[in-house]
Design an enzyme around this catalytic site. Structure first.
Site, PDB file in Angstrom:
ATOM      1  N   GLU A 223      15.200   8.799  34.971  1.00  0.00           N
ATOM      2  CA  GLU A 223      13.989   9.337  34.325  1.00  0.00           C
ATOM      3  C   GLU A 223      14.172   9.436  32.818  1.00  0.00           C
ATOM      4  O   GLU A 223      13.266   9.118  32.052  1.00  0.00           O
ATOM      5  CB  GLU A 223      13.648  10.722  34.890  1.00  0.00           C
ATOM      6  N   ARG A 227      11.770   7.227  30.412  1.00  0.00           N
ATOM      7  CA  ARG A 227      10.803   7.985  29.616  1.00  0.00           C
ATOM      8  C   ARG A 227      11.289   8.212  28.180  1.00  0.00           C
ATOM      9  O   ARG A 227      10.536   8.007  27.230  1.00  0.00           O
ATOM     10  CB  ARG A 227      10.531   9.343  30.266  1.00  0.00           C
ATOM     11  N   ASP A 356      11.100   0.359  44.218  1.00  0.00           N
ATOM     12  CA  ASP A 356      10.102  -0.281  43.337  1.00  0.00           C
ATOM     13  C   ASP A 356      10.584  -0.947  42.044  1.00  0.00           C
ATOM     14  O   ASP A 356      10.584  -2.175  41.907  1.00  0.00           O
ATOM     15  CB  ASP A 356       8.970   0.711  43.022  1.00  0.00           C
ATOM     16  N   GLU A 489      -0.035   3.677  38.930  1.00  0.00           N
ATOM     17  CA  GLU A 489       0.268   2.345  39.473  1.00  0.00           C
ATOM     18  C   GLU A 489      -0.962   1.487  39.794  1.00  0.00           C
ATOM     19  O   GLU A 489      -0.947   0.266  39.593  1.00  0.00           O
ATOM     20  CB  GLU A 489       1.135   2.467  40.736  1.00  0.00           C
ATOM     21  N   THR A 575       9.106   0.319  32.967  1.00  0.00           N
ATOM     22  CA  THR A 575       8.415   0.875  34.134  1.00  0.00           C
ATOM     23  C   THR A 575       7.644   2.144  33.816  1.00  0.00           C
ATOM     24  O   THR A 575       6.874   2.621  34.633  1.00  0.00           O
ATOM     25  CB  THR A 575       9.421   1.108  35.282  1.00  0.00           C
TER      26      THR A 575
END
Ligand code: DMJ
Length: 597
Positions: A223, A227, A356, A489, A575
């Site tokens: 994360e 991010r 994913d 998404e 992503t």
């Protein structure tokens, strides 16, 4: 109805970066106002004139018609003098007739006045300078972002996220115990792209003064990478401000101890101060997660590129080599891998949560390398072929879905997270093994299925996951799967499909989602997720996720902008929707940097 803040117009362009080592030139966005604006403005005035501009005008006569319940009678009546010829006139007789005619006349005058007003506004707009028109359009398109940001600024500043109903800061364990301003870092590039430069500078100032990684806090490596490092790098590439690069590198250094495992597969979490790492307690057999250790490549290659230090590149290439050597059941990558033993955990494969973005980063590694990283492309192609063979099915009703493979059994359930794959298939179509048309079509089918998952709810927002079981298609069954937490998404997939096909359905679907978010997720203190998309009066979860600003609002903005805003042959989105430039390094050498092939 609140007027949503996005309009299908675009006037800005963020051009390709001309990447050339060793020095890295930064580029600022150049702005272009197309003549199309003028035509579109005239066109929109006429649309307003003809249809009452249900969505765009604050005071729409259409609302009034609905209120009076006379729409069926009134709409065909254009000229009162021709009442006798009007079929509606036969519907009302006797003493009511006079009153009805008065109401009719009143409404007609109102509609006329509204139309004249709209025309006047359009004429006024045409008198304005390009800059003024551009500023007005930008303001409209930015409204949702402004609402999310301004409230975070007011009530959650410096905290990781915002509680928009309680109007205070919020955080989850992925960011550890410290307040690291996750929303600020995640939102920076969206602010920049939208031209919200005061807000961008405000965020930059907070980062300069407050963002400190020497804290005793255990964070998620994945994360924080997608991010924070992704967000800081994108902010650097867009603005050229050195501070973002410096902070990204400082943070990356703090993540490196996570790789100190017997296999080099990193721990899921690391303490930023002590460097001690560990895995999630819930993960199968102490495993690390495929979508976590497999979603570092883009950012780490950029770090090596920018610093000239090969360490980052080596870490992610080591992971790749290890994965290449491993046996894969049915050609599928399981979601769990033990970093001590180097063995797979449970045989569970998913294109949604836990799997994913590993597949996404194989494709994007190839794109980011200017299509020279053939190894990554081959791994992607092989993986997608196995996924298509074992996980992708058609429901009885003809919906294409991606199920989850669990110990030799296909679970006919698809997560909201897996909806990103529609965009991934479309993005990977060009360059596939002679199957470009097939993958574009597959992407469109997934987009359609995910839209159905939205359309079959009361709120027109999609559930966290949905089933394909007997009569149930694209609908959540368990209460615990009915929530929508502002995830991006589905809109991400609409945007990619829009870029590659220009089929207007994707903008229409994006607009539906915009209206639904405005109606059900907007609260006075920002935007909140909802707990049940099948309830017309849903409870809010009171969290404004940082990815709402980083991704959902960015993809919506891009969906209603021109293709020259961040063109896909020059930018690759990580992503978390942070755009990083394609590295065109084929014939150049950076001393000591093995990122150069
Ligand atoms: C984001 O943080 C990223 O897109 C990640 O890859 C998975 N999902 C969330 C948003 O849903």
């Amino acid at each position: 109805m609140t007027t949503p803040a996005l309009l299908p117009l675009s006037g800005r362009r963020i051009p390709p970066l001309n990447l050339g080592p060793p020095s890295f030139p930064h580029h600022r966005a150049t702005l272009r106002l197309s003549e199309k604006f003028i035509l579109l403005l005239i066109l929109s005035a006429f649309i307003t004139l003809c249809f009452g501009a249900f969505f765009f005008l604050p005071d729409s006569s259409k609302h009034k018609r609905f209120d009076l319940g006379l729409e069926d009678v009134l709409i065909p009546h254009v000229d009162a003098n021709k009442g006798a010829k009007n079929p509606g006139a036969f519907l009302i007789h006797g003493p009511d007739e006079h009153r009805h005619r008065e109401e009719e006349e009143h409404l007609r005058n109102k509609i006329r006045a509204d139309h004249e007003k709209a025309l006047e506004e359009a004429k006024e707009k045409l008198k304005k300078s390009r800059e003024e028109i551009r500023a007005e359009i930008q303001t409209e398109k930015n409204k949702m972002m402004k609402h999310a940001w301004d409230n975070y600024r007011m009530y959650g500043w410096g905290h990781n996220e915002l509680r928009p109903i309680a109007k205070k800061g919020h955080s989850t364990n992925i960011f550890g115990s410290s307040q690291m301003g996750a929303t600020i870092v995640d939102a920076l590039d969206t602010l920049y792209i939208m031209g919200l430069h005061d807000e961008f500078r405000d965020g930059q100032k907070w980062i300069e003064d407050n963002l400190d990684f020497s804290v005793n806090s255990e964070v998620s490596v994945f994360e924080v990478n997608i991010r924070f490092i992704g967000g800081l790098l994108a902010a650097y590439y867009l603005s050229g401000e050195e501070i973002f690069k410096i902070k990204a590198v400082q943070l990356a250094e703090k993540l490196l101890p996570a790789f100190n495992t017997p296999t080099g597969i990193p721990w899921a979490m690391v303490n930023l101060k002590s460097g001690v790492g560990r895995n999630w307690g819930w993960a199968s057999a102490g495993s690390s997660i495929l979508a976590e250790f497999g979603t570092l490549h883009m950012e780490f290659v950029h770090l090596s590129y920018l610093t000239g230090d090969p360490v980052y590149y080596k870490k992610v290439m080591h992971i790749r080599k290890l994965l290449q050597k491993m046996e894969r059941p049915n050609g599928l990558y399981p979601n769990y891998l033990n970093p001590r033993t180097g063995r797979w955990g449970q045989y569970h494969t998913s294109v949604g949560g836990l799997g994913d973005s590993f597949y996404e980063y194989l494709l994007k590694a190839w794109l980011m390398s200017d299509r020279t990283d053939h190894e990554a492309r081959k791994m992607y192609d092989d993986a997608i072929e196995a996924i298509e063979k074992h996980l992708i099915k058609k429901s009885r009703g003809g919906l294409t879905f991606i199920g989850e493979w669990k110990n030799g059994h296909l679970e006919k359930k698809m997560g909201h997270l897996a909806c990103f794959a529609g965009g991934m298939f479309a993005l990977g179509a060009d360059g596939s093994r002679d199957k470009a048309g097939h993958y574009l079509e597959l992407g469109a089918e997934i987009a359609h299925t995910c839209h159905e998952s939205y359309d079959r709810t009361a709120l027109k927002l999609g559930p966290e996951s949905f089933k394909f079981d007997g009569a149930v298609e694209a609908v959540a069954v368990r209460q615990a799967e009915k929530y929508y937490i502002l995830r991006p998404e589905v809109i991400e997939t609409y945007w990619y499909l829009w870029r590659f096909t220009h089929d207007p359905r994707y903008r229409q679907w994006g607009w539906e989602a915009t209206l639904a978010i405005e109606k059900y997720c907007r609260v006075s203190g920002g935007f909140s997720g909802v707990k049940d998309v099948y309830s017309s009066t849903p409870a809010h979860d009171d969290v404004q996720q940082s990815f709402f600003l980083a991704e959902t609002l960015k993809y919506l903005y891009l969906l209603f902008s021109g293709d020259d805003l961040l063109p896909l042959d020059h930018w690759v989105f990580n992503t978390e929707a942070h755009p990083l430039p394609v590295l065109r390094l084929a014939n150049t050498t950076l001393s000591g940097n093995p990122a150069v092939r």
